[in-house]
Design a protein around this motif. Structure first.
Motif, PDB file in Angstrom:
ATOM      1  N   ILE A  12       1.918   4.736  -6.430  1.00  0.00           N
ATOM      2  CA  ILE A  12       0.921   4.363  -7.420  1.00  0.00           C
ATOM      3  C   ILE A  12       1.279   4.639  -8.858  1.00  0.00           C
ATOM      4  N   GLY A  13       1.763   5.946  -8.834  1.00  0.00           N
ATOM      5  CA  GLY A  13       1.883   6.737 -10.316  1.00  0.00           C
ATOM      6  C   GLY A  13       2.979   5.753 -10.838  1.00  0.00           C
ATOM      7  N   LYS A  15       3.801   2.761 -10.630  1.00  0.00           N
ATOM      8  CA  LYS A  15       3.339   1.610 -11.217  1.00  0.00           C
ATOM      9  C   LYS A  15       2.216   1.680 -12.370  1.00  0.00           C
ATOM     10  N   VAL A  16       1.573   2.544 -12.506  1.00  0.00           N
ATOM     11  CA  VAL A  16       0.545   3.104 -13.575  1.00  0.00           C
ATOM     12  C   VAL A  16       1.797   3.267 -14.942  1.00  0.00           C
ATOM     13  N   THR A  19       2.972  -0.136 -16.041  1.00  0.00           N
ATOM     14  CA  THR A  19       1.860  -0.805 -16.263  1.00  0.00           C
ATOM     15  C   THR A  19       1.555  -0.419 -17.930  1.00  0.00           C
ATOM     16  N   ALA A  57      -2.423  11.312 -10.278  1.00  0.00           N
ATOM     17  CA  ALA A  57      -2.102  10.259  -9.013  1.00  0.00           C
ATOM     18  C   ALA A  57      -1.435  11.078  -8.186  1.00  0.00           C
ATOM     19  N   ALA A 165      -3.024   0.008 -10.293  1.00  0.00           N
ATOM     20  CA  ALA A 165      -2.501   0.766 -11.136  1.00  0.00           C
ATOM     21  C   ALA A 165      -2.838   0.122 -12.486  1.00  0.00           C
TER      22      ALA A 165
END
Length: 244
Positions: A12-13, A15-16, A19, A57, A165
């Protein structure tokens, strides 16, 4: 803006980071592999220097019963370092329903982590997300025996990791909420049905058996793990994500 994403090399991190970078910001991923250790505080000071906001995250690397100790130490170190670096916004990625399933040790630990953010020295936002699409097959693996998968009828409202994200990034670029924002996918489905949908889409020959005592999510009842009124509902549907 400049962001430090702790746990920024994870599913997830990362993807943050992607983004925020795509939106023109500078987002730097940090983890133990990059020299940042939350438990010892090593690497935090340089990681947070000149940062507008820090995003946490991370996940506990320890078992559920010990995760509270991890979050207590790691979050304390992170927020202390963020205060010293004059970071103006601390964003935590948490879990929808985390305060409604007290029988899950990991969820109790996340409640503790949220409280540390609420009472900490840095203006904060907490983004709670539902279960990620990407974790459904892992959840199924916990209760697989041979050709059968035992799953409860627990209601979930899963979300694509990319959608989660984007929600975290949107909150991070804004002013601190001093509160919680819930994000979820558009569909509420029983976990056993999610299992059947997943196996069919993957051409997997295993059979799902409904068992309301199977796995950790059996501890959640009713709508404990689904979005509440006022939540942000992401657009991606599970069927479409599987097809893609």
């Amino acid at each position: 803006m400049k962001f430090a994403v702790i746990g920024g090399t994870g599913r997830i991190g990362s993807k943050v980071v992607e983004t925020l970078t795509a939106a023109g910001h500078k987002a730097v991923p940090h983890a133990r592999s990059t020299g940042v250790d939350l438990l010892t505080g090593e690497g935090l000071a340089p990681a947070l220097a000149g940062v507008d906001a820090v995003i946490d995250a991370t996940q506990s690397p320890t078992a559920a019963d010990a995760s509270a100790d991890f979050f207590r130490a790691a979050t304390g170190n992170l927020l202390t370092a963020a205060k010293e670096a004059d970071v103006r916004h601390a964003v935590l990625l948490s879990i929808v329903g985390v305060d409604r399933v007290p029988d899950l040790g990991y969820y109790r630990a996340k409640v503790l982590q949220e409280e540390l953010f609420r009472t900490g020295p840095v203006p904060y936002s907490i983004v709670r997300a539902t279960q990620f699409f990407e974790y459904i097959e892992e959840i199924m693996s916990w209760t697989t025996e041979g050709d059968t998968v035992r799953l409860p009828t627990t209601l979930l409202q899963p979300i694509a990791a990319a959608d989660a994200a984007r929600a975290v990034a949107d909150i991070a670029v804004g002013a601190p909420l001093h509160g919680v924002c819930d994000v979820a996918g558009p569909d509420v489905l029983p976990l056993d049905e999610l299992g059947r949908i997943t196996l069919a889409a993957r051409g997997d020959g295993r059979t799902v058996i409904t068992d309301d005592t199977a796995g950790p999510f059996a501890a959640a009842s009713g709508n404990a793990l689904t979005a509440t009124d006022g939540s942000h509902i992401a657009p991606t549907r599970y069927h479409g994500w599987l097809a893609g």
